[in-house]
Design a protein around this motif. Structure first.
Motif, short mmCIF file in Angstrom:
data_model
loop_
_atom_site.label_atom_id
_atom_site.label_comp_id
_atom_site.label_asym_id
_atom_site.label_seq_id
_atom_site.Cartn_x
_atom_site.Cartn_y
_atom_site.Cartn_z
N ASN A 110 0.85 -1.21 0.00
CA ASN A 110 0.00 0.00 0.00
C ASN A 110 0.87 1.25 0.00
O ASN A 110 2.00 1.23 0.49
CB ASN A 110 -0.88 0.05 1.25
N GLN A 111 0.28 2.33 -0.54
CA GLN A 111 0.93 3.65 -0.44
C GLN A 111 0.19 4.47 0.61
O GLN A 111 -1.04 4.48 0.61
CB GLN A 111 0.83 4.40 -1.76
N ILE A 112 0.95 5.17 1.45
CA ILE A 112 0.33 6.07 2.42
C ILE A 112 0.94 7.45 2.20
O ILE A 112 2.16 7.61 2.23
CB ILE A 112 0.56 5.58 3.86
N LEU A 143 5.59 5.07 2.00
CA LEU A 143 5.06 6.20 2.78
C LEU A 143 5.78 7.49 2.38
O LEU A 143 7.02 7.54 2.37
CB LEU A 143 5.26 5.91 4.27
N ALA A 144 5.00 8.53 2.06
CA ALA A 144 5.63 9.79 1.66
C ALA A 144 4.82 10.99 2.13
O ALA A 144 3.61 10.91 2.34
CB ALA A 144 5.78 9.85 0.14
N TYR A 145 5.52 12.11 2.28
CA TYR A 145 4.88 13.38 2.58
C TYR A 145 4.81 14.18 1.29
O TYR A 145 5.81 14.34 0.58
CB TYR A 145 5.70 14.14 3.64
N CYS A 146 3.60 14.66 0.96
CA CYS A 146 3.42 15.46 -0.25
C CYS A 146 2.51 16.63 0.10
O CYS A 146 1.29 16.51 0.07
CB CYS A 146 2.81 14.60 -1.35
N ASN A 170 11.81 6.63 2.30
CA ASN A 170 12.96 6.05 1.60
C ASN A 170 12.76 6.30 0.10
O ASN A 170 11.69 6.74 -0.32
CB ASN A 170 13.11 4.55 1.92
N ASN A 171 13.79 6.00 -0.66
CA ASN A 171 13.74 6.32 -2.09
C ASN A 171 12.65 5.55 -2.84
O ASN A 171 11.97 6.08 -3.72
CB ASN A 171 15.13 6.02 -2.68
N LYS A 172 12.44 4.31 -2.40
CA LYS A 172 11.41 3.47 -3.05
C LYS A 172 10.02 4.09 -2.89
O LYS A 172 9.20 4.09 -3.79
CB LYS A 172 11.39 2.09 -2.36
N SER A 173 9.78 4.63 -1.68
CA SER A 173 8.48 5.27 -1.41
C SER A 173 8.30 6.50 -2.29
O SER A 173 7.23 6.72 -2.88
CB SER A 173 8.38 5.70 0.06
N VAL A 178 5.45 9.18 -6.60
CA VAL A 178 5.57 10.00 -7.82
C VAL A 178 4.73 9.37 -8.94
O VAL A 178 4.00 10.07 -9.66
CB VAL A 178 7.05 10.15 -8.24
N GLU A 179 4.79 8.04 -9.06
CA GLU A 179 3.99 7.34 -10.10
C GLU A 179 2.52 7.67 -9.97
O GLU A 179 1.82 7.91 -10.95
CB GLU A 179 4.12 5.82 -9.93
N PHE A 180 2.04 7.73 -8.70
CA PHE A 180 0.61 8.03 -8.46
C PHE A 180 0.27 9.46 -8.88
O PHE A 180 -0.66 9.69 -9.65
CB PHE A 180 0.28 7.77 -6.98
#
Ligand code: SAJ
Length: 396
Positions: A110-112, A143-146, A170-173, A178-180
């Motif tokens: 999942n992406q958060i 997991l990322a902050y945007c 982390n870089n993978k997140s 970004v893809e989303f």
């Protein structure tokens, strides 16, 4: 198509939900207010924003947007709940409870995404919390902050066209998130780490607060020197490297008047300029009140109480504070002209509203606090031969 669960259907969450639902995502929106859920599921809206009604209606009709009180299993979770301040310190309770709410539904891959304004380090803290409270391992989730960066009144254009900052734990997140955003953002997607992304957001709004404070301070100095601030700003801005913002009765809204405190509360000593700018902007409101009181008029007509022109938002509005103070504390005969807020909003405020034509019949002092476009064409003629205080340069 991917399933997206958005927690918080307010000024940012609802437009985001409606936009991506129209782009084909299956969106499950979550809010704690039952009345909001009911409205959205009928294709209706609870906030005013150009275009929002059409986007929500269509998203609900095509079956891509549903609102509910609980999250559900999804590919992507987006947190868009408010982060207000309490005693000039960030109150993260809504973010905490949103994370608690989604934890039972989070699965591997999942992406958060956190969009709410947050103190530096919050996303890393959320990462630890999710890993602690689930069976998931470090690399299982993205997991990322945007940070959201849209301007109320122009949200749909800015949602698609603004550049976005994406900072993963982390870089993978970062890459995955970004893809989303690539699916619906035309602006650039700028990659960084989560702490930098958090601080960029706070810095942007503090930058604007400091620049408005400068304009507000200059307006007071102008008054003391009997100089017209609007002419001064206009002339100074003809310099190729000067761009002074507009003075006014203070800074309102839920962002610029709030976010600088996140930086100040993290280290009071290192953030002197940011704190002082906040104080200058807060003091401008008191200065305006004193100017009105010093005119010794018991009859006052106020034009505009929203936090800025051409919107219906009154949160943290300096003009609303000024009207409240003069009517409720100083007991002056205050009447307000505010064409941009609804009858329902007016009823809740316990203030006296009148129409533009009624205001024309009033004597006493006429005070312009917000430069709504609707005032601009009419005001000069409307206020002919009246006693006026114009804090927004509307008559210039
Ligand atoms: N204001 C002035 N003089 C000016 C400009 C603004 O007095 O020259 C006052 C306005 O009247 C209002 C307040 O400042 O009371 C804030 O208005 P704004 O239009 O500057 O900003 P907001 O609060 O509507 O939106 C800001 C934006 N941030 C920046 O411009 C850096 C927006 O991009 C953010 O997404 C938003 O905050 C947010 O949600 O953080």
């Amino acid at each position: 198509m991917k399933k997206v669960c958005i927690i918080g259907l307010g000024y940012i969450g609802l437009p985001t939900a409606a936009l991506i639902a129209n782009k084909g995502f299956k969106v499950h929106g979550v809010d704690i207010q039952e009345s909001i859920i009911k409205k959205i599921n009928k294709g209706k809206i609870h906030i005013i924003e150009p275009g929002l009604d059409k986007y929500v209606k269509n998203a609900v009709e095509i079956g891509n947007l549903k609102a509910a009180s609980k999250p559900q299993k999804s590919d992507i979770f987006i947190i868009t709940v408010p982060t207000p301040i309490k005693n000039k310190k960030p109150d993260l309770s809504f973010v905490e409870s949103a994370i608690k709410m989604i934890i039972p539904y989070i699965e591997k891959n999942n992406q958060i995404i956190i969009e709410s304004t947050c103190p530096v380090g919050t996303t890393e803290y959320i990462n630890e919390k999710i890993l602690k409270d689930t069976n998931l391992k470090d690399n299982d989730i993205f997991l990322a902050y945007c940070p959201e960066r849209v301007l109320p009144g122009n949200i749909f254009f800015e949602l698609e066209n603004n550049d976005r900052i994406i900072g993963g734990v982390n870089n993978k997140s970062t890459k995955k998130v970004v893809e989303f955003y690539n699916k619906f953002v035309k602006g650039k997607l700028l990659e960084t780490d989560s702490k930098t992304a958090e601080m960029v957001k706070l810095t942007e709004n503090s930058f604007r607060d400091i620049n408005i404070a400068f304009a507000n301070e200059i307006s007071i100095l102008c008054e003391e020197n009997n100089v017209d601030v609007w002419e001064l700003v206009d002339l100074a801005n003809k310099h190729p490297r000067v761009n002074i913002l507009e003075p006014g009765p203070g800074v309102g809204g839920h962002c610029i008047a709030v976010d600088p405190w996140f930086l100040v509360s993290s280290n009071n000593k290192s953030s002197k300029l940011i704190r002082t700018a906040r104080e200058v902007n807060l003091n401008k409101e008191k200065w305006v009140i004193n100017k009105i009181l010093n005119s010794n008029n018991k009859t006052v007509t106020i034009y505009g109480i929203t936090f800025k022109p051409d919107i219906d938002d009154i949160r943290e509005s300096p003009s609303l504070n000024i009207a409240n103070y003069l009517q409720k504390i100083k007991k002056l005969d205050v009447k307000i002209v505010e064409p941009n807020i609804s009858k329902f909003q007016k009823e809740k405020l316990n203030l006296d509203f009148i129409s533009m034509s009624e205001s024309k019949k009033r004597g006493g002092l006429h005070v312009i606090l917000v430069n709504h476009s609707i005032f601009k064409s009419k005001m000069k003629l409307h206020l002919k031969n009246k006693l006026i205080l114009d804090f927004k340069g509307l008559l210039k």
